[in-house]
Design a protein around this motif. Sequence first.
Motif, PDB file in Angstrom:
ATOM      1  N   VAL A 195       4.532  -1.503   3.823  1.00  0.00           N
ATOM      2  CA  VAL A 195       3.231  -1.691   4.468  1.00  0.00           C
ATOM      3  C   VAL A 195       2.246  -2.177   3.411  1.00  0.00           C
ATOM      4  N   SER A 196       1.558  -3.302   3.690  1.00  0.00           N
ATOM      5  CA  SER A 196       0.615  -3.869   2.740  1.00  0.00           C
ATOM      6  C   SER A 196      -0.796  -3.372   3.019  1.00  0.00           C
ATOM      7  N   TYR A 197      -1.698  -3.647   2.080  1.00  0.00           N
ATOM      8  CA  TYR A 197      -3.092  -3.248   2.256  1.00  0.00           C
ATOM      9  C   TYR A 197      -3.753  -3.985   3.422  1.00  0.00           C
ATOM     10  N   ASP A 198      -3.256  -5.190   3.731  1.00  0.00           N
ATOM     11  CA  ASP A 198      -3.811  -5.900   4.892  1.00  0.00           C
ATOM     12  C   ASP A 198      -3.020  -5.615   6.175  1.00  0.00           C
ATOM     13  N   GLU A 199      -2.225  -4.525   6.124  1.00  0.00           N
ATOM     14  CA  GLU A 199      -1.524  -3.971   7.288  1.00  0.00           C
ATOM     15  C   GLU A 199      -0.362  -4.827   7.771  1.00  0.00           C
ATOM     16  N   ARG A 200       0.131  -5.741   6.944  1.00  0.00           N
ATOM     17  CA  ARG A 200       1.390  -6.406   7.271  1.00  0.00           C
ATOM     18  C   ARG A 200       2.535  -5.423   7.050  1.00  0.00           C
ATOM     19  N   GLU A 201       3.584  -5.598   7.805  1.00  0.00           N
ATOM     20  CA  GLU A 201       4.746  -4.727   7.680  1.00  0.00           C
ATOM     21  C   GLU A 201       6.012  -5.560   7.540  1.00  0.00           C
ATOM     22  N   GLU A 230       0.834  -1.203   0.000  1.00  0.00           N
ATOM     23  CA  GLU A 230       0.000   0.000   0.000  1.00  0.00           C
ATOM     24  C   GLU A 230       0.872   1.257   0.000  1.00  0.00           C
ATOM     25  N   ARG A 231       2.004   1.169   0.724  1.00  0.00           N
ATOM     26  CA  ARG A 231       2.913   2.312   0.769  1.00  0.00           C
ATOM     27  C   ARG A 231       4.276   1.861   1.282  1.00  0.00           C
ATOM     28  N   THR A 246      10.171   0.622   6.066  1.00  0.00           N
ATOM     29  CA  THR A 246       9.165  -0.428   6.208  1.00  0.00           C
ATOM     30  C   THR A 246       8.235  -0.447   5.003  1.00  0.00           C
ATOM     31  N   ASP A 258       7.021   3.205   3.902  1.00  0.00           N
ATOM     32  CA  ASP A 258       7.345   4.152   4.973  1.00  0.00           C
ATOM     33  C   ASP A 258       8.859   4.283   4.994  1.00  0.00           C
TER      34      ASP A 258
END
Length: 415
Positions: A233-239, A223-224, A231, A226
């Motif tokens: 960051v995926s759409y399902d909030e994995r890092e 997704e982005r 880091t 950081d």
Amino acid sequence: MRRLVILGGGTAGTTVANKLRRRLPLDEWRITVVDRDSHHVYQPGLLFVPFGGDEKHLLEPRRKVLRNGILLLRGEIAKVDPEAKQVRLTDGDVLRYDYLVIATGTSSRPDETPGMLGPEWRRSIHDFYTYDGAFALRDALQGFTGGRVVVHVVDQPIKCPVAPLEFTFLTEEFFRRRGMRDQVELVYVTPLDGAFTKPIASRYLGRLLDERKIAVETDFLVERVDAERKTLVSYDEREIGYDLLITVPLNMGADFVAASGLGDELNYVPVDKHTLQSLAHAEIFAIGDANDLPTSKAGSVAHFSSEIFVDNFCRYVEGCAMTGRFDGHANCFVETGGGKALLIDFNYDTEPLPGRFPLGRFGPLSLLHETRANHWGKLAFRWIYWHMLLPGRRLPVPTLMSMKGKHRPDEEVRP
């Protein structure tokens, strides 16, 4: 005088221009190739640059690789007007055509992923698909003292889909040869559910990653980035944290394709997958990476499809039916380190299978098996590229995929 305009002087555009120059009479045809760059890049060679590979013969002047009789025009394409049969350049020039071939390929777009393109670009975040990126990454690897190295693919399709895997294997070898492999954690991050898009090849390649103790993070849709925290960051909030990130950004076709209303959401031109003819405009064709073919965006596809396209085009302009049918044939050497490589060969309907290529049981190359012969085959391709493929000469391999020498794998077969 009939006018053929070819947009893009990469592998597909150059190969097709040179082949058609030999087939179309000069007194009846004017062939124009348009490209924004003055030099042609041997893109497979960029893979080796970050590891200190040979820098020779990576670039050649575009004029040098095009046959006499082909007009080369350097310029940036602004828009195609299919109704008026015109190509507008950003400097205001207008080219008229009777037939148009779009061969502007695909390119990395780091700007499409939030946080990727910023102050850390080519500091702690790198790419290797571009000339400048490959050389910047060479310096970064030389200065790396340890930590987590993440090789990351944003999304498919990408140019040469095996290249991120090759880069990962070569990175593992690079640190092992420097005696610091135990100081480096290697992670391969992919949006796929395995190492590759095809199940059998994915299983073979996944085993090689496991053997080299390379962690694999699958189904990761970024997704982005950081960059401050280093880091992903995926759409399902994995890092996933990193010390050095080597990424393959989103790949997209040329912006003028969208501006002209000729493309899909990624700026690829929808075409008939067998003839490469635009589904919307009969006088327009899209070749190489510029189209939406459901196969790899690879140099081998540009090569095999160009053989079919040229024959079809010569028939089409004479008012005959296009009888040739491209089958999606692709083959790729996959460098695995240690002077060895795999080879895969497949098409629209058949995934990569083990066996021998191209002469059946006589080989001499092995499919889905690491060999030194495959590695030398990949290195030899540089000469073949400049002296046979680009000039439009026929190569001694089948254009359409053959099942000769292939077999279904046993579940217990090891690579």
